[in-house]
Design an enzyme around this catalytic site. Structure first.
Site, PDB file in Angstrom:
ATOM      1  N   LYS A  55       0.823  -1.214   0.000  1.00 14.04           N
ATOM      2  CA  LYS A  55       0.000   0.000   0.000  1.00 14.04           C
ATOM      3  C   LYS A  55       0.857   1.265   0.000  1.00 14.04           C
ATOM      4  O   LYS A  55       0.418   2.308  -0.460  1.00 14.04           O
ATOM      5  CB  LYS A  55      -0.902   0.032   1.222  1.00 14.04           C
ATOM      6  CG  LYS A  55      -1.712  -1.216   1.444  1.00 14.04           C
ATOM      7  CD  LYS A  55      -2.855  -1.342   0.495  1.00 14.04           C
ATOM      8  CE  LYS A  55      -3.604  -2.632   0.722  1.00 14.04           C
ATOM      9  NZ  LYS A  55      -4.839  -2.737  -0.025  1.00 14.04           N
TER      10      LYS A  55
HETATM   11  C1  LIG Z   1      -1.153  -7.775   2.399  1.00 16.89           C
HETATM   12  C2  LIG Z   1      -2.222  -7.659   1.379  1.00 16.89           C
HETATM   13  N1  LIG Z   1      -2.226  -8.519   0.359  1.00 16.89           N
HETATM   14  C3  LIG Z   1      -3.169  -8.458  -0.584  1.00 16.89           C
HETATM   15  C4  LIG Z   1      -4.197  -7.557  -0.525  1.00 16.89           C
HETATM   16  C5  LIG Z   1      -5.216  -7.544  -1.619  1.00 16.89           C
HETATM   17  O1  LIG Z   1      -5.035  -6.454  -2.483  1.00 16.89           O
HETATM   18  P1  LIG Z   1      -6.262  -5.887  -3.282  1.00 16.89           P
HETATM   19  O2  LIG Z   1      -7.274  -5.488  -2.304  1.00 16.89           O
HETATM   20  O3  LIG Z   1      -5.726  -4.733  -4.057  1.00 16.89           O
HETATM   21  O4  LIG Z   1      -6.740  -7.004  -4.151  1.00 16.89           O
HETATM   22  C6  LIG Z   1      -4.247  -6.645   0.536  1.00 16.89           C
HETATM   23  C7  LIG Z   1      -5.317  -5.633   0.710  1.00 16.89           C
HETATM   24  O5  LIG Z   1      -5.866  -5.053  -0.136  1.00 16.89           O
HETATM   25  C8  LIG Z   1      -3.214  -6.677   1.492  1.00 16.89           C
HETATM   26  O6  LIG Z   1      -3.193  -5.791   2.474  1.00 16.89           O
HETATM   27  N1  LIG Z   2      -6.590  -5.057   2.091  1.00 16.11           N
HETATM   28  C1  LIG Z   2      -6.937  -3.690   2.226  1.00 16.11           C
HETATM   29  C2  LIG Z   2      -8.400  -3.466   2.100  1.00 16.11           C
HETATM   30  C3  LIG Z   2      -8.682  -2.151   1.471  1.00 16.11           C
HETATM   31  O1  LIG Z   2      -8.389  -2.220   0.117  1.00 16.11           O
HETATM   32  P1  LIG Z   2      -7.999  -1.004  -0.787  1.00 16.11           P
HETATM   33  O2  LIG Z   2      -6.861  -1.474  -1.595  1.00 16.11           O
HETATM   34  O3  LIG Z   2      -9.199  -0.693  -1.590  1.00 16.11           O
HETATM   35  O4  LIG Z   2      -7.623   0.157   0.070  1.00 16.11           O
HETATM   36  C4  LIG Z   2      -6.353  -3.221   3.535  1.00 16.11           C
HETATM   37  O5  LIG Z   2      -5.369  -3.766   3.963  1.00 16.11           O
HETATM   38  O6  LIG Z   2      -6.860  -2.312   4.140  1.00 16.11           O
END
Ligand SMILES: Cc1ncc(COP(=O)(O)O)c(C=O)c1O
Ligand SMILES: N[C@@H](CCOP(=O)(O)O)C(=O)O
Length: 479
Positions: free
Chosen positions: A125
């Site tokens: 993120k």
């Molecule tokens: C550690 C981790 N892996 C994978 C994901 C999944 O990613 P996305 O929600 O973009 O599919 C998330 C949260 O979104 C996450 O925090």
């Molecule tokens: N896995 C995410 C959930 C939120 O997803 P986002 O990518 O739309 O912000 C988290 O860790 O908060």
């Protein structure tokens, strides 16, 4: 660069369009859809070849600049990107701890892990939220405006968003996490930031409840104090996706693009990260396969396997960040599956809202399956994959990454195609899974070594929208 919403008809003269800054400074569109570029910037094979060898920040500038559509001058944009991806040799607040920013680690003859956890909060993120926080601060300061940032987190978005926004006087940030449903490290990373503009709220519900309240707040903003603007930090905000496109280019270039196709296995929840890979492909990057790797909350796997996108109760897993049922960004892909017909998409989303399920026409589903594969991994297999990978290669993966690794093991992809698993978080964030795999959790990095002793501040609220909105009104500094 013009942006349209997923629920307006593409090419229609009356379709609502917005520029980059307006898309950046919002969340959902007024029709309930999500913003997407009307057309994607295109990179020819030759243009992609020219990107080889660029440092991460320069690559990021080249990829991101067309999306900003000239609405932020080049010098400023370059500076914001340089600051977002600055590196140090040890973990430090607000920088990346690895010189390569997103290093590749080989785990098999043609399999690689792209480590996306060297940022300040140890999850992928940071790639988007370090930049998003800076972009918001810059644009709002230039306009003399302030904003309320509202986000939902299953654990990682929250701390990365707080880290990206905490220094901005233009922002008040409110992050909802599901009460007792994130790891202790994840919770403390959020709740130990005691800055005046940071508000952590534990909602007595699950992530989907938190996300639904965020979306409802965007749909009806009448609760906001006068003259305030609401901005999203979740991947409903296009700028999140835009920043995540860059590391697909980065990895593919290292593995032979544009002259070789590369596959990516992506631990998936809200479908943002893998959607960024889809966008990279749409820009000309030779992405051969995109693997949707889910935990037992497998609505996306069921869609790609059987064309059956159907809500089921959310389960608590050892990969809590992916404990998500309704995936926000799936709507962006659905639009392409429906030939970019926003009206049809709006109808389909309405059906989903009322019945909790949807299907797309068989031909469109078969077509998208040429690109996407999927795999579901439960907790037991997540742990056994962590243990096996460690035994065979010495590599310690976090549970989300392990789900990506497992998907590659289960699927029979072309052995000649390089395959990259996105390592989305550092294993230190998930000691439960690591210990259940029979391994020792690593120590916290120096900048977080006292995390478990730090003072925490957060509020616990019911899963109740009016209560949440009253809280936001009360706590906003700018009101
Ligand atoms: C550690 C981790 N892996 C994978 C994901 C999944 O990613 P996305 O929600 O973009 O599919 C998330 C949260 O979104 C996450 O925090
Ligand atoms: N896995 C995410 C959930 C939120 O997803 P986002 O990518 O739309 O912000 C988290 O860790 O908060």
């Amino acid at each position: 660069m013009k942006y349209i919403t997923t629920r307006s008809s593409y090419g229609q003269s009356k379709a609502e369009t917005k520029g980059f800054q307006d898309v950046l400074l919002t969340g959902l569109a007024s029709d309930g859809g999500l913003y997407i570029p009307a057309e994607l910037p295109q990179f020819s094979k030759e243009a992609i070849r020219q990107l080889r060898g660029l440092p991460y920040n320069e690559l990021a500038f080249t990829i991101i600049k067309p999306f900003a559509g000239g609405e932020i001058d080049d010098t400023t944009l370059k500076q914001l990107i340089d600051d977002s991806y600055s590196t140090t040799t040890g973990f430090e607040q607000s920088s990346f701890s690895h010189r390569a920013v997103a290093p590749l680690h080989q785990i098999g003859s043609n399999e690689w892990i792209m480590e996306l956890f060297h940022g300040p909060t140890l999850a992928f993120k940071d790639f988007a939220l370090q930049l998003l926080g800076r972009l918001l601060n810059h644009v709002l300061t230039e306009r003399g405006e302030k904003a309320i940032v509202l986000g939902a987190t299953s654990g990682d978005t929250g701390s990365a968003a707080i880290e990206g926004c905490r220094h901005s006087d233009a922002l008040d940030i409110f992050i909802l996490h599901p009460y007792q449903r994130v790891s202790e490290v994840q919770r403390r990373q959020m709740t130990s930031v005691l800055a005046d503009n940071v508000n952590n709220i534990a909602i007595k519900g699950n992530f989907d409840d938190c996300q639904a309240m965020v979306k409802q707040s965007f749909a009806d903003q009448s609760f906001l104090p006068d003259n305030t603007r609401l901005v999203a930090v979740n991947s409903i905000n296009w700028a999140r996706i835009m920043a995540q496109v860059v590391y697909y280019f980065h990895a593919a270039l290292l593995l032979g693009a544009p002259d070789r196709e590369v596959a990516f296995s992506v631990p998936t929840g809200n479908f943002g990260d893998i959607f960024a890979g889809y966008i990279a492909r749409g820009m000309g990057l030779p992405v051969g396969k995109l693997v949707v790797a889910t935990n037992q909350n497998d609505i996306l796997h069921r869609f790609f396997k059987d064309n059956d996108y159907r809500k089921q109760p959310l389960e608590h897993s050892l990969s809590p960040s992916m404990d998500i049922m309704v995936s926000s960004n799936f709507e962006r892909l659905l639009l392409d599956m429906l030939g970019r017909d926003g009206n049809r998409l709006a109808q389909l989303m309405e059906t989903f809202q009322s019945t909790g399920k949807l299907q797309v026409p068989e031909a469109n589903w078969l077509e998208i399956k040429n690109l996407f594969e999927s795999c579901r991994t439960d907790d037991a297999d997540t742990c056994s994959t962590i243990a096996q990978l460690h035994r065979e290669t010495g590599y310690l993966a976090d549970p989300h990454t392990a789900i990506g690794v497992r998907a590659l093991q289960e699927l029979n992809l072309d052995p000649r195609m390089p395959k990259v698993v996105l390592a989305t978080a550092h294993p230190v964030k998930f000691p439960d899974a690591v210990e259940k795999a029979g391994l020792q959790s690593p120590s916290l990095p120096p900048h977080m070594s006292d995390l478990l002793q730090r003072e925490e501040r957060y509020s616990v609220l019911e899963n109740d929208l009016p209560e949440l909105q009253a809280f936001i009104r009360q706590q906003t500094r700018h009101a």
